[in-house]
Scaffold this motif. Structure first.
Motif, PDB file in Angstrom:
ATOM      1  N   THR A  71     -44.158  -0.046 -22.769  1.00 40.64           N
ATOM      2  CA  THR A  71     -44.530   0.718 -23.957  1.00 40.64           C
ATOM      3  C   THR A  71     -44.891  -0.230 -25.090  1.00 40.64           C
ATOM      4  OG1 THR A  71     -42.919   2.400 -23.305  1.00 40.64           O
ATOM      5  CG2 THR A  71     -43.732   2.501 -25.565  1.00 40.64           C
ATOM      6  N   PRO A  72     -46.009   0.006 -25.778  1.00 34.31           N
ATOM      7  CA  PRO A  72     -46.358  -0.865 -26.904  1.00 34.31           C
ATOM      8  C   PRO A  72     -45.312  -0.794 -28.018  1.00 34.31           C
ATOM      9  CG  PRO A  72     -48.230   0.498 -26.268  1.00 34.31           C
ATOM     10  CD  PRO A  72     -47.048   0.997 -25.508  1.00 34.31           C
ATOM     11  N   VAL A  73     -45.042  -1.944 -28.631  1.00 32.79           N
ATOM     12  CA  VAL A  73     -44.071  -2.050 -29.721  1.00 32.79           C
ATOM     13  C   VAL A  73     -44.788  -2.631 -30.933  1.00 32.79           C
ATOM     14  CG1 VAL A  73     -41.945  -3.200 -30.470  1.00 32.79           C
ATOM     15  CG2 VAL A  73     -42.153  -2.389 -28.126  1.00 32.79           C
ATOM     16  N   GLU A  74     -44.606  -2.003 -32.087  1.00 34.71           N
ATOM     17  CA  GLU A  74     -45.236  -2.504 -33.315  1.00 34.71           C
ATOM     18  C   GLU A  74     -44.386  -3.595 -33.963  1.00 34.71           C
ATOM     19  OE1 GLU A  74     -48.248  -1.800 -34.527  1.00 34.71           O
ATOM     20  OE2 GLU A  74     -48.551  -0.610 -32.728  1.00 34.71           O
ATOM     21  N   THR A  75     -43.081  -3.285 -34.161  1.00 39.55           N
ATOM     22  CA  THR A  75     -42.175  -4.217 -34.811  1.00 39.55           C
ATOM     23  C   THR A  75     -40.882  -4.292 -34.006  1.00 39.55           C
ATOM     24  OG1 THR A  75     -43.060  -3.549 -36.951  1.00 39.55           O
ATOM     25  CG2 THR A  75     -40.995  -4.744 -36.970  1.00 39.55           C
ATOM     26  N   PRO A  76     -40.412  -5.493 -33.673  1.00 41.49           N
ATOM     27  CA  PRO A  76     -39.145  -5.592 -32.945  1.00 41.49           C
ATOM     28  C   PRO A  76     -37.989  -5.090 -33.818  1.00 41.49           C
ATOM     29  CG  PRO A  76     -40.227  -7.740 -33.118  1.00 41.49           C
ATOM     30  CD  PRO A  76     -41.019  -6.775 -33.906  1.00 41.49           C
ATOM     31  N   ASP A  77     -37.087  -4.329 -33.216  1.00 49.72           N
ATOM     32  CA  ASP A  77     -35.947  -3.821 -33.964  1.00 49.72           C
ATOM     33  C   ASP A  77     -34.680  -3.916 -33.131  1.00 49.72           C
ATOM     34  OD1 ASP A  77     -36.384  -1.851 -32.110  1.00 49.72           O
ATOM     35  OD2 ASP A  77     -36.884  -0.284 -33.542  1.00 49.72           O
ATOM     36  N   ALA A  78     -33.607  -3.309 -33.611  1.00 50.78           N
ATOM     37  CA  ALA A  78     -32.295  -3.395 -32.959  1.00 50.78           C
ATOM     38  C   ALA A  78     -32.281  -2.729 -31.587  1.00 50.78           C
ATOM     39  CB  ALA A  78     -31.232  -2.779 -33.857  1.00 50.78           C
ATOM     40  N   ALA A  79     -33.222  -1.829 -31.300  1.00 55.38           N
ATOM     41  CA  ALA A  79     -33.258  -1.163 -29.998  1.00 55.38           C
ATOM     42  C   ALA A  79     -33.597  -2.144 -28.882  1.00 55.38           C
ATOM     43  CB  ALA A  79     -34.274  -0.025 -30.024  1.00 55.38           C
ATOM     44  N   LEU A  80     -34.171  -3.284 -29.217  1.00 56.48           N
ATOM     45  CA  LEU A  80     -34.536  -4.277 -28.216  1.00 56.48           C
ATOM     46  C   LEU A  80     -33.397  -5.245 -27.906  1.00 56.48           C
ATOM     47  CD1 LEU A  80     -38.076  -5.133 -29.571  1.00 56.48           C
ATOM     48  CD2 LEU A  80     -37.479  -3.486 -27.804  1.00 56.48           C
ATOM     49  N   VAL A  81     -32.296  -5.133 -28.646  1.00 55.28           N
ATOM     50  CA  VAL A  81     -31.155  -6.025 -28.467  1.00 55.28           C
ATOM     51  C   VAL A  81     -30.177  -5.387 -27.490  1.00 55.28           C
ATOM     52  CG1 VAL A  81     -29.277  -7.223 -29.647  1.00 55.28           C
ATOM     53  CG2 VAL A  81     -31.463  -6.887 -30.811  1.00 55.28           C
ATOM     54  N   ALA A  82     -29.757  -6.128 -26.478  1.00 51.02           N
ATOM     55  CA  ALA A  82     -28.815  -5.620 -25.480  1.00 51.02           C
ATOM     56  C   ALA A  82     -27.431  -5.442 -26.102  1.00 51.02           C
ATOM     57  CB  ALA A  82     -28.754  -6.579 -24.294  1.00 51.02           C
TER      58      ALA A  82
END
Length: 124
Positions: A71-82
């Motif tokens: 899925t395309p991501v515009e801005t990295p955020d906390a959802a990408l952190v395990a």
């Protein structure tokens, strides 16, 4: 008239000693200092692995686009952190380093304690 007796020529032993000493130093530095592996240990082979990205890695394309799980991501955020505070990045080899540093800083600001960069290791 008596012929003048010449002293015998000296062997250049100092030069030979210097060369042997330099070779000794070279092999000490170039050799391994660590203990060898236990002969009973067989290491994992990675030459037959597929080149698939880890499913939880943020993929950074060469043109700057980002995708997470397709899925395309515009801005990295906390959802990408395990859950353990780790974020994984899979950058393209042609990605500018400044963009990689920028995304890493954004992930750190979003709460990532560690940011791991997934790379390809050349075996040959």
């Amino acid at each position: 008239m008596r012929a003048r007796r010449r002293p015998p020529a000296r062997e250049p032993t100092i030069a030979l000693i210097n060369i042997v000493f330099l070779m000794l130093v070279f092999f000490l530095v170039a050799g391994t200092v660590a203990q060898p592996l236990d002969p009973g240990v067989r290491l994992v082979r990675t030459d037959a692995l597929e080149g698939a990205a880890p499913p939880d890695a943020l993929v950074l394309h060469a043109d700057g686009r980002m995708t997470f799980r397709g899925t395309p991501v515009e801005t990295p955020d906390a959802a990408l952190v395990a859950e353990d505070g780790t974020a994984r990045l899979l950058p393209d080899r042609d990605l500018p380093a400044a963009r990689l540093v920028e995304v890493t800083a954004t992930l750190r600001a979003a709460g990532a304690e560690r940011v791991l960069v997934v790379t390809e290791r050349g075996l040959e």
